[in-house]
Design a protein around this motif. Structure first.
Motif, PDB file in Angstrom:
ATOM      1  N   TYR A  11      70.665  36.505  42.722  1.00  0.00           N
ATOM      2  CA  TYR A  11      69.685  35.733  41.943  1.00  0.00           C
ATOM      3  C   TYR A  11      68.484  35.320  42.794  1.00  0.00           C
ATOM      4  N   ILE A  12      68.741  35.000  44.058  1.00  0.00           N
ATOM      5  CA  ILE A  12      67.635  34.652  44.967  1.00  0.00           C
ATOM      6  C   ILE A  12      66.733  35.858  45.169  1.00  0.00           C
ATOM      7  N   MET A  13      67.349  37.022  45.424  1.00  0.00           N
ATOM      8  CA  MET A  13      66.569  38.248  45.624  1.00  0.00           C
ATOM      9  C   MET A  13      65.785  38.613  44.358  1.00  0.00           C
ATOM     10  N   LYS A  14      66.390  38.385  43.207  1.00  0.00           N
ATOM     11  CA  LYS A  14      65.718  38.671  41.941  1.00  0.00           C
ATOM     12  C   LYS A  14      64.494  37.775  41.782  1.00  0.00           C
ATOM     13  N   ARG A  15      64.624  36.496  42.131  1.00  0.00           N
ATOM     14  CA  ARG A  15      63.504  35.554  42.029  1.00  0.00           C
ATOM     15  C   ARG A  15      62.405  35.893  43.039  1.00  0.00           C
ATOM     16  N   VAL A  16      62.829  36.273  44.255  1.00  0.00           N
ATOM     17  CA  VAL A  16      61.855  36.664  45.284  1.00  0.00           C
ATOM     18  C   VAL A  16      61.099  37.913  44.829  1.00  0.00           C
ATOM     19  N   SER A  17      61.814  38.888  44.277  1.00  0.00           N
ATOM     20  CA  SER A  17      61.174  40.118  43.799  1.00  0.00           C
ATOM     21  C   SER A  17      60.187  39.813  42.676  1.00  0.00           C
ATOM     22  N   LEU A  18      60.588  38.921  41.762  1.00  0.00           N
ATOM     23  CA  LEU A  18      59.711  38.534  40.663  1.00  0.00           C
ATOM     24  C   LEU A  18      58.453  37.836  41.194  1.00  0.00           C
ATOM     25  N   PHE A  19      58.637  36.966  42.184  1.00  0.00           N
ATOM     26  CA  PHE A  19      57.504  36.256  42.788  1.00  0.00           C
ATOM     27  C   PHE A  19      56.541  37.240  43.457  1.00  0.00           C
ATOM     28  N   ILE A  20      57.072  38.223  44.182  1.00  0.00           N
ATOM     29  CA  ILE A  20      56.248  39.235  44.848  1.00  0.00           C
ATOM     30  C   ILE A  20      55.477  40.051  43.814  1.00  0.00           C
ATOM     31  N   CYS A  21      56.151  40.427  42.704  1.00  0.00           N
ATOM     32  CA  CYS A  21      55.479  41.185  41.638  1.00  0.00           C
ATOM     33  C   CYS A  21      54.334  40.381  41.025  1.00  0.00           C
ATOM     34  N   ILE A  22      54.570  39.101  40.797  1.00  0.00           N
ATOM     35  CA  ILE A  22      53.525  38.236  40.223  1.00  0.00           C
ATOM     36  C   ILE A  22      52.343  38.142  41.183  1.00  0.00           C
ATOM     37  N   CYS A  23      52.619  37.985  42.477  1.00  0.00           N
ATOM     38  CA  CYS A  23      51.547  37.910  43.490  1.00  0.00           C
ATOM     39  C   CYS A  23      50.746  39.203  43.536  1.00  0.00           C
ATOM     40  N   LEU A  24      51.441  40.348  43.516  1.00  0.00           N
ATOM     41  CA  LEU A  24      50.755  41.634  43.554  1.00  0.00           C
ATOM     42  C   LEU A  24      49.906  41.839  42.301  1.00  0.00           C
ATOM     43  N   PHE A  25      50.426  41.407  41.157  1.00  0.00           N
ATOM     44  CA  PHE A  25      49.653  41.518  39.915  1.00  0.00           C
ATOM     45  C   PHE A  25      48.400  40.649  39.974  1.00  0.00           C
ATOM     46  N   ALA A  26      48.556  39.443  40.510  1.00  0.00           N
ATOM     47  CA  ALA A  26      47.406  38.529  40.617  1.00  0.00           C
ATOM     48  C   ALA A  26      46.342  39.101  41.548  1.00  0.00           C
ATOM     49  N   ILE A  27      46.773  39.698  42.667  1.00  0.00           N
ATOM     50  CA  ILE A  27      45.828  40.311  43.610  1.00  0.00           C
ATOM     51  C   ILE A  27      45.119  41.482  42.939  1.00  0.00           C
ATOM     52  N   HIS A  28      45.884  42.304  42.202  1.00  0.00           N
ATOM     53  CA  HIS A  28      45.298  43.448  41.498  1.00  0.00           C
ATOM     54  C   HIS A  28      44.304  42.985  40.436  1.00  0.00           C
ATOM     55  N   ALA A  29      44.659  41.911  39.721  1.00  0.00           N
ATOM     56  CA  ALA A  29      43.774  41.390  38.669  1.00  0.00           C
ATOM     57  C   ALA A  29      42.474  40.886  39.266  1.00  0.00           C
ATOM     58  N   ARG A  30      42.564  40.210  40.419  1.00  0.00           N
ATOM     59  CA  ARG A  30      41.353  39.714  41.075  1.00  0.00           C
ATOM     60  C   ARG A  30      40.488  40.870  41.546  1.00  0.00           C
ATOM     61  N   ALA A  31      41.114  41.940  42.060  1.00  0.00           N
ATOM     62  CA  ALA A  31      40.355  43.109  42.515  1.00  0.00           C
ATOM     63  C   ALA A  31      39.638  43.762  41.343  1.00  0.00           C
ATOM     64  N   GLN A  32      40.261  43.760  40.159  1.00  0.00           N
ATOM     65  CA  GLN A  32      39.646  44.357  38.978  1.00  0.00           C
ATOM     66  C   GLN A  32      38.428  43.564  38.509  1.00  0.00           C
ATOM     67  N   ASP A  33      38.370  42.286  38.864  1.00  0.00           N
ATOM     68  CA  ASP A  33      37.227  41.454  38.476  1.00  0.00           C
ATOM     69  C   ASP A  33      35.977  41.780  39.292  1.00  0.00           C
ATOM     70  N   ILE A  34      36.154  42.377  40.455  1.00  0.00           N
ATOM     71  CA  ILE A  34      35.031  42.670  41.347  1.00  0.00           C
ATOM     72  C   ILE A  34      34.566  44.109  41.139  1.00  0.00           C
ATOM     73  N   LEU A  35      33.278  44.259  40.818  1.00  0.00           N
ATOM     74  CA  LEU A  35      32.686  45.588  40.649  1.00  0.00           C
ATOM     75  C   LEU A  35      31.588  45.772  41.687  1.00  0.00           C
ATOM     76  N   ILE A  36      31.555  46.956  42.296  1.00  0.00           N
ATOM     77  CA  ILE A  36      30.651  47.213  43.420  1.00  0.00           C
ATOM     78  C   ILE A  36      29.745  48.413  43.145  1.00  0.00           C
ATOM     79  N   SER A  37      28.500  48.278  43.581  1.00  0.00           N
ATOM     80  CA  SER A  37      27.557  49.408  43.569  1.00  0.00           C
ATOM     81  C   SER A  37      27.056  49.596  45.000  1.00  0.00           C
ATOM     82  N   LYS A  38      27.342  50.748  45.582  1.00  0.00           N
ATOM     83  CA  LYS A  38      26.995  50.974  46.994  1.00  0.00           C
ATOM     84  C   LYS A  38      25.670  51.697  47.185  1.00  0.00           C
TER      85      LYS A  38
END
Length: 195
Positions: A11-38
């Motif tokens: 159960y601890i590992m399941k919660r840790v895995s869920l927390f990591i997935c949520i963090c990765l999703f949040a990081i991905h969502a923030r990256a999607q908010d940023i648009l770049i023109s080089k």
């Protein structure tokens, strides 16, 4: 009792895995908010009876935060190209003083309520500060946006009064340079790739 600890660990590992997935999703969502023109395009045009002057750069960079609607546009003054080499020298040495002020920059925000994740064509208002030749002035104007599958193409045209930015024009060439120059910006924004 022997089964209690493995189940607890599960159960601890399941919660840790869920927390990591949520963090990765949040990081991905923030990256999607940023648009770049080089390789954004900037050009300016000055027209007088004596002479037309045009400078172009295709190496500007820009960033839009799709969530906050904030944007930054920056161009190196020495990247502008002219038809005549002498014009380029005068532009960098006498007018822009590019050694002291190497960049021109706009920082602002889209003030209209527009969903930048939704495909379509929009005309939006943008307001912010334009920094040219070390002088910052407020500017606002209209920008056309074409949004398709997460890619935003933006275009705008506005006028800059050179006197507002303390750009001195020698009296000998005053008739060759207009009081206002027309500035055109064009950029294609793509989502920032998450690392």
């Amino acid at each position: 009792m022997k089964l209690y600890y493995p189940m607890k660990t599960y159960y601890i590992m399941k919660r840790v895995s869920l927390f990591i997935c949520i963090c990765l999703f949040a990081i991905h969502a923030r990256a999607q908010d940023i648009l770049i023109s080089k390789n954004a395009s900037v050009s300016f045009f000055s027209s007088t009876v004596m002479e037309d002057i045009e400078g172009k750069s295709n190496t500007a960079s820009s960033v839009i935060n799709a969530k906050t609607k904030e944007l930054v546009f920056k161009v190196s003054n020495t990247s502008f190209q002219f038809q005549k080499k002498l014009m380029q020298e005068h532009f960098n040495e006498n007018y822009m003083e590019s050694d002291k002020f190497p960049f021109s920059k706009f920082s602002g925000k889209i003030t209209d309520n527009v969903d930048l994740s939704k495909d379509g064509n929009y005309t939006v208002s943008v307001a912010g500060n334009l920094d040219i030749h070390g002088v910052v002035k407020p500017y606002q104007g209209k920008v056309t946006l074409a949004i398709a599958q997460g890619v935003i193409t933006a275009k705008t045209t506005f006028k800059v009064k050179i006197e507002d930015h303390n750009i001195k024009v020698p009296s000998l060439v005053f008739k060759h340079i207009a009081e206002f120059v027309e500035v055109r910006l064009s950029a294609v924004y793509q989502p920032k790739k998450s690392s």
